[in-house]
Design a protein around this motif. Sequence first.
Motif, PDB file in Angstrom:
ATOM      1  N   LEU A  68       0.863  -1.225  -0.043  1.00 56.18           N
ATOM      2  CA  LEU A  68       0.140  -0.023   0.092  1.00 56.18           C
ATOM      3  C   LEU A  68       0.720   1.347  -0.013  1.00 56.18           C
ATOM      4  CD1 LEU A  68      -2.968   1.071   0.217  1.00 56.18           C
ATOM      5  CD2 LEU A  68      -2.646   1.060   2.731  1.00 56.18           C
ATOM      6  N   LEU A  69       2.097   1.304   0.578  1.00 55.11           N
ATOM      7  CA  LEU A  69       2.773   2.409   0.714  1.00 55.11           C
ATOM      8  C   LEU A  69       3.356   2.748  -0.626  1.00 55.11           C
ATOM      9  CD1 LEU A  69       4.215   4.227   2.997  1.00 55.11           C
ATOM     10  CD2 LEU A  69       6.176   2.675   2.924  1.00 55.11           C
ATOM     11  N   ASP A  70       2.935   3.817  -1.065  1.00 56.13           N
ATOM     12  CA  ASP A  70       3.297   4.524  -2.215  1.00 56.13           C
ATOM     13  C   ASP A  70       4.703   5.446  -2.222  1.00 56.13           C
ATOM     14  OD1 ASP A  70       3.201   5.591  -4.805  1.00 56.13           O
ATOM     15  OD2 ASP A  70       2.057   7.400  -4.367  1.00 56.13           O
TER      16      ASP A  70
ATOM     17  N   VAL B 205       9.843   8.308   3.497  1.00 56.40           N
ATOM     18  CA  VAL B 205       8.988   7.274   3.952  1.00 56.40           C
ATOM     19  C   VAL B 205       8.027   7.385   5.090  1.00 56.40           C
ATOM     20  CG1 VAL B 205       8.883   4.670   4.664  1.00 56.40           C
ATOM     21  CG2 VAL B 205      10.795   5.547   2.810  1.00 56.40           C
ATOM     22  N   LEU B 206       8.624   8.051   6.244  1.00 57.11           N
ATOM     23  CA  LEU B 206       7.814   8.163   7.210  1.00 57.11           C
ATOM     24  C   LEU B 206       6.698   9.252   6.743  1.00 57.11           C
ATOM     25  CD1 LEU B 206      10.348   8.035  10.007  1.00 57.11           C
ATOM     26  CD2 LEU B 206       8.746   6.262   9.297  1.00 57.11           C
ATOM     27  N   ARG B 207       6.993  10.521   6.032  1.00 61.47           N
ATOM     28  CA  ARG B 207       6.176  11.329   5.786  1.00 61.47           C
ATOM     29  C   ARG B 207       4.869  10.578   4.674  1.00 61.47           C
ATOM     30  NH1 ARG B 207      10.613  15.083   5.231  1.00 61.47           N
ATOM     31  NH2 ARG B 207      10.885  14.425   3.290  1.00 61.47           N
ATOM     32  N   VAL B 208       5.393   9.677   3.893  1.00 60.46           N
ATOM     33  CA  VAL B 208       4.330   8.976   3.373  1.00 60.46           C
ATOM     34  C   VAL B 208       3.408   8.063   4.004  1.00 60.46           C
ATOM     35  CG1 VAL B 208       4.169   7.471   1.429  1.00 60.46           C
ATOM     36  CG2 VAL B 208       5.624   8.971   1.014  1.00 60.46           C
ATOM     37  N   VAL B 209       4.043   7.443   5.187  1.00 58.74           N
ATOM     38  CA  VAL B 209       3.115   6.617   5.677  1.00 58.74           C
ATOM     39  C   VAL B 209       2.003   7.421   6.527  1.00 58.74           C
ATOM     40  CG1 VAL B 209       3.209   5.126   8.108  1.00 58.74           C
ATOM     41  CG2 VAL B 209       4.983   4.862   6.204  1.00 58.74           C
ATOM     42  N   VAL B 210       2.471   8.582   7.200  1.00 62.26           N
ATOM     43  CA  VAL B 210       1.355   9.475   7.997  1.00 62.26           C
ATOM     44  C   VAL B 210       0.589   9.970   6.834  1.00 62.26           C
ATOM     45  CG1 VAL B 210       1.291  11.655   9.042  1.00 62.26           C
ATOM     46  CG2 VAL B 210       3.106  10.352   9.668  1.00 62.26           C
ATOM     47  N   ARG B 211       1.007  10.506   5.716  1.00 60.46           N
ATOM     48  CA  ARG B 211      -0.044  10.855   4.626  1.00 60.46           C
ATOM     49  C   ARG B 211      -1.007   9.752   4.151  1.00 60.46           C
ATOM     50  NH1 ARG B 211       2.903  12.181  -0.502  1.00 60.46           N
ATOM     51  NH2 ARG B 211       2.712   9.757  -0.927  1.00 60.46           N
ATOM     52  N   GLU B 212      -0.690   8.760   3.941  1.00 61.34           N
ATOM     53  CA  GLU B 212      -1.434   7.556   3.678  1.00 61.34           C
ATOM     54  C   GLU B 212      -2.407   7.119   4.909  1.00 61.34           C
ATOM     55  OE1 GLU B 212      -1.698   6.262   0.780  1.00 61.34           O
ATOM     56  OE2 GLU B 212       0.093   6.813  -0.322  1.00 61.34           O
TER      57      GLU B 212
ATOM     58  N   ALA C  19      -6.803  -1.831   5.591  1.00 56.37           N
ATOM     59  CA  ALA C  19      -5.815  -1.089   4.769  1.00 56.37           C
ATOM     60  C   ALA C  19      -4.853  -0.469   5.890  1.00 56.37           C
ATOM     61  CB  ALA C  19      -6.467   0.261   4.251  1.00 56.37           C
ATOM     62  N   LEU C  20      -5.193   0.035   6.885  1.00 58.31           N
ATOM     63  CA  LEU C  20      -4.261   0.443   7.961  1.00 58.31           C
ATOM     64  C   LEU C  20      -3.180  -0.673   8.367  1.00 58.31           C
ATOM     65  CD1 LEU C  20      -6.269   2.822  10.509  1.00 58.31           C
ATOM     66  CD2 LEU C  20      -4.253   3.270   8.890  1.00 58.31           C
ATOM     67  N   ARG C  21      -3.921  -1.918   8.646  1.00 62.16           N
ATOM     68  CA  ARG C  21      -2.996  -3.122   9.051  1.00 62.16           C
ATOM     69  C   ARG C  21      -2.057  -3.376   8.014  1.00 62.16           C
ATOM     70  NH1 ARG C  21      -8.092  -5.070  11.035  1.00 62.16           N
ATOM     71  NH2 ARG C  21      -8.387  -6.198   9.304  1.00 62.16           N
ATOM     72  N   THR C  22      -2.498  -3.339   6.291  1.00 63.87           N
ATOM     73  CA  THR C  22      -1.365  -3.467   5.210  1.00 63.87           C
ATOM     74  C   THR C  22      -0.593  -2.282   5.451  1.00 63.87           C
ATOM     75  OG1 THR C  22      -3.227  -4.272   4.170  1.00 63.87           O
ATOM     76  CG2 THR C  22      -1.241  -3.508   2.872  1.00 63.87           C
ATOM     77  N   LEU C  23      -0.774  -0.891   5.722  1.00 63.38           N
ATOM     78  CA  LEU C  23       0.072  -0.097   5.770  1.00 63.38           C
ATOM     79  C   LEU C  23       1.294  -0.325   7.010  1.00 63.38           C
ATOM     80  CD1 LEU C  23       0.869   2.753   4.738  1.00 63.38           C
ATOM     81  CD2 LEU C  23      -0.669   3.791   6.316  1.00 63.38           C
ATOM     82  N   ALA C  24       0.778  -0.756   8.032  1.00 61.88           N
ATOM     83  CA  ALA C  24       1.523  -1.241   8.969  1.00 61.88           C
ATOM     84  C   ALA C  24       2.448  -2.324   8.954  1.00 61.88           C
ATOM     85  CB  ALA C  24       0.778  -1.513  10.484  1.00 61.88           C
ATOM     86  N   ASP C  25       1.975  -3.127   8.066  1.00 62.66           N
ATOM     87  CA  ASP C  25       2.981  -4.287   7.681  1.00 62.66           C
ATOM     88  C   ASP C  25       3.978  -3.632   6.570  1.00 62.66           C
ATOM     89  OD1 ASP C  25       1.504  -6.077   9.174  1.00 62.66           O
ATOM     90  OD2 ASP C  25       0.396  -6.687   7.262  1.00 62.66           O
ATOM     91  N   ASP C  26       3.665  -2.844   5.812  1.00 62.01           N
ATOM     92  CA  ASP C  26       4.687  -2.174   4.891  1.00 62.01           C
ATOM     93  C   ASP C  26       5.558  -1.415   5.484  1.00 62.01           C
ATOM     94  OD1 ASP C  26       3.377  -3.063   2.534  1.00 62.01           O
ATOM     95  OD2 ASP C  26       2.521  -1.119   2.213  1.00 62.01           O
ATOM     96  N   LEU C  27       5.295  -0.665   6.526  1.00 59.17           N
ATOM     97  CA  LEU C  27       6.216   0.052   7.572  1.00 59.17           C
ATOM     98  C   LEU C  27       7.124  -0.804   8.246  1.00 59.17           C
ATOM     99  CD1 LEU C  27       7.282   2.574   9.338  1.00 59.17           C
ATOM    100  CD2 LEU C  27       5.331   1.925  10.684  1.00 59.17           C
TER     101      LEU C  27
END
Length: 410
Positions: free
Chosen positions: A237-239, A251-258, A379-387
């Motif tokens: 999910l992380l763009d 990367v961390l800014r993108v995580v917050v934005r997403e 989607a948030l869990r997927t984003l956390a997995d990407d992180l």
Amino acid sequence: MAQDEAVAPPTGRRELNPTLMVRRVGDGVDVLCLSGILDTEGATALGGDLADRLRTTRSDRHLILDLTGLRLVSAAGIQVLDVHMRHLSHSPVPVIVAAPHARDIFTIAPAHGLHLCATLDAALATLPGTEVPSPGDTTGTPEQRTRTPEDGPDDVNGPRADPRTSAVIGMAQGIIVERYASADVHRAFDLLCQASRHHNVPLRILASALVTAPRPATREGEWFPGRLHAPPPAPQLLDCPDQGAYDRHQVLRVVVREAVAVADAHGAEVHLVDLALRNSLVLESHAGLDAAYRDHVAQVEGPPAPCARARLLGQPVLVADVMTDPDLAATQEGRAASVTGSRALYAVPALSEGGECVGAITVHHARPGPWLTPVQSAALRTLADDLARWRSWYRRTVVLDALEYVHAHA
């Protein structure tokens, strides 16, 4: 102009040696940051340097003693400090002691020349004629003065986190001085800055890695021989493009934005675990949150903060209303969250492949009650997995490259 000094008295215990880092806050305050182990041996070794500092301090400057960077503090160590501070009992030196167990030591072995404070703000407030520096005051916070040019605004998390961060950097300097027989702590600091710039790794992250990494087998050759350089992990999910994965701030800014977009939230925060800061969760990036709230969650060691609950349970945590939550409502974090406009919080742990929590994403909503749909939660869990996958790769690749630079050039 802020000035830094560091002294690492030799006790024969290498990385555990007590280190004294002197920071100047504004024009009239010296903050003496202690890190390492403060038992009888460590405090005795440090006592001479501390006594010299007290004797040479100008009458127009105030002192603050910061113990938040200590890994261990014993009653015997406090008694040694008391010997050097007792003559100041008419005007006690503020001492920053945040951890409850460390404060208990002062109850067992009270030091008459020291006045306990929980934060840098509280310590500064006890000094006449001084003002608490604002989070944006670059002349008043140690972390802002030790940031490299590549460090972004997300690294500045308020005065509550600054002394602890400075202590980790001081410990890293002490390790370089001892390990590579360098006689100059300023050269050690310059080397850390060079490695930070060369590999675009924030200074705090590099210092933390140096403090917690295993000692090199030899002074010659590579620190981590035989390792392979893998490409960045493919996000779900992380763009973020491959080259962007090397830029921690991006990367961390993108995580917050997403996170804000996915959760339809008005704010978000990302915490990552830092082993050098007592294995606590450290605020790394944020959006839509005011400075007062960020200061309270800059370093989270345990519940009731939602990110710490999610880490402890290994699963998402919903706080339906911060104003009525039985654990959070009466805390400073809960009150600060409500002031910043947050009523509901949802924290998702970032779990490694082995199931270890390495961080957390927390989203904020302006209205109380559950608001996420099942699709948004997934989607948030997927984003956390990407992180979690990115963090593991970044530490194995980019951070270790920076450590190799230090090892090669020291």
